[in-house]
Enzyme design. Sequence first.
Site, PDB file in Angstrom:
ATOM      1  N   TYR A 122       0.843  -1.194   0.000  1.00  0.00           N
ATOM      2  CA  TYR A 122       0.000   0.000   0.000  1.00  0.00           C
ATOM      3  C   TYR A 122       0.879   1.244   0.000  1.00  0.00           C
ATOM      4  O   TYR A 122       0.600   2.221  -0.675  1.00  0.00           O
ATOM      5  CB  TYR A 122      -0.884   0.016   1.245  1.00  0.00           C
ATOM      6  CG  TYR A 122      -1.820  -1.159   1.310  1.00  0.00           C
ATOM      7  CD1 TYR A 122      -3.046  -1.111   0.685  1.00  0.00           C
ATOM      8  CD2 TYR A 122      -1.451  -2.327   1.969  1.00  0.00           C
ATOM      9  CE1 TYR A 122      -3.915  -2.186   0.733  1.00  0.00           C
ATOM     10  CE2 TYR A 122      -2.312  -3.403   2.021  1.00  0.00           C
ATOM     11  CZ  TYR A 122      -3.540  -3.328   1.403  1.00  0.00           C
ATOM     12  OH  TYR A 122      -4.391  -4.408   1.446  1.00  0.00           O
ATOM     13  N   ASN A 172     -12.650  -0.801  -5.439  1.00  0.00           N
ATOM     14  CA  ASN A 172     -12.378  -1.282  -6.787  1.00  0.00           C
ATOM     15  C   ASN A 172     -13.494  -2.199  -7.268  1.00  0.00           C
ATOM     16  O   ASN A 172     -13.802  -3.191  -6.644  1.00  0.00           O
ATOM     17  CB  ASN A 172     -11.035  -2.019  -6.766  1.00  0.00           C
ATOM     18  CG  ASN A 172     -10.958  -2.994  -7.906  1.00  0.00           C
ATOM     19  OD1 ASN A 172     -11.599  -2.826  -8.926  1.00  0.00           O
ATOM     20  ND2 ASN A 172     -10.193  -4.024  -7.721  1.00  0.00           N
ATOM     21  N   CYS A 215      -5.827  -6.308  -7.443  1.00  0.00           N
ATOM     22  CA  CYS A 215      -5.881  -5.753  -6.092  1.00  0.00           C
ATOM     23  C   CYS A 215      -5.409  -6.801  -5.091  1.00  0.00           C
ATOM     24  O   CYS A 215      -4.983  -6.484  -3.997  1.00  0.00           O
ATOM     25  CB  CYS A 215      -7.302  -5.311  -5.778  1.00  0.00           C
ATOM     26  SG  CYS A 215      -8.543  -6.473  -6.323  1.00  0.00           S
ATOM     27  N   HIS A 216      -5.492  -8.052  -5.486  1.00  0.00           N
ATOM     28  CA  HIS A 216      -5.079  -9.119  -4.577  1.00  0.00           C
ATOM     29  C   HIS A 216      -3.561  -9.200  -4.484  1.00  0.00           C
ATOM     30  O   HIS A 216      -3.018  -9.927  -3.676  1.00  0.00           O
ATOM     31  CB  HIS A 216      -5.659 -10.441  -5.055  1.00  0.00           C
ATOM     32  CG  HIS A 216      -5.269 -10.784  -6.447  1.00  0.00           C
ATOM     33  ND1 HIS A 216      -5.996 -10.409  -7.547  1.00  0.00           N
ATOM     34  CD2 HIS A 216      -4.197 -11.455  -6.908  1.00  0.00           C
ATOM     35  CE1 HIS A 216      -5.383 -10.864  -8.633  1.00  0.00           C
ATOM     36  NE2 HIS A 216      -4.289 -11.494  -8.267  1.00  0.00           N
ATOM     37  N   GLU A 238      -0.776 -17.566  -8.638  1.00  0.00           N
ATOM     38  CA  GLU A 238       0.203 -16.842  -9.458  1.00  0.00           C
ATOM     39  C   GLU A 238       1.626 -17.198  -9.079  1.00  0.00           C
ATOM     40  O   GLU A 238       2.578 -16.676  -9.635  1.00  0.00           O
ATOM     41  CB  GLU A 238      -0.023 -15.345  -9.291  1.00  0.00           C
ATOM     42  CG  GLU A 238      -1.397 -14.939  -9.798  1.00  0.00           C
ATOM     43  CD  GLU A 238      -1.607 -13.446  -9.664  1.00  0.00           C
ATOM     44  OE1 GLU A 238      -0.771 -12.786  -9.046  1.00  0.00           O
ATOM     45  OE2 GLU A 238      -2.604 -12.951 -10.202  1.00  0.00           O
TER      46      GLU A 238
END
Length: 103
Positions: free
Chosen positions: A25, A48, A56-57, A83
């Site tokens: 952040y 969002n 955003c994750h 990912e």
Amino acid sequence: MDLGIFEKKVLKKLLEIPSGKVSTYKLLAIAVKNPKAVRAVGNALHKNLDAPRVPCHRIVKSDGGLGGYGGGQTKKIKLLESEGVKVKNGRVLDFEKIIFRFK
DNA sequence: ACGACGGCCCTCG
DNA sequence: ACGAGGGCCGTCG
């Protein structure tokens, strides 16, 4: 309800984050030139609308913590691990190594 | 225009 | 190393 200009920037920056990496952040706040607006940034991610569309994750706390997620941290972890980002006990493994710094 | 909330960060005890 | 408190910013109702 349109997204604020601030959130727009944040989301755009998020798109720069490559898969398999994460950001914080704070780094985002800096990326938008408002190092102190870390809260506003968190707000942006929360509001969002394009959930998976925007990574955003891939945003975690400054200390490598998972932070939060609009749909539940569990889902966030799932996405991250999908990912290649390993998460353990609400903590990102090798956080310092996979962190993406907005250049 | 005002008050409150939020996926936080930092410093101090 | 752990816990608590304060502060900053933007957006929404």
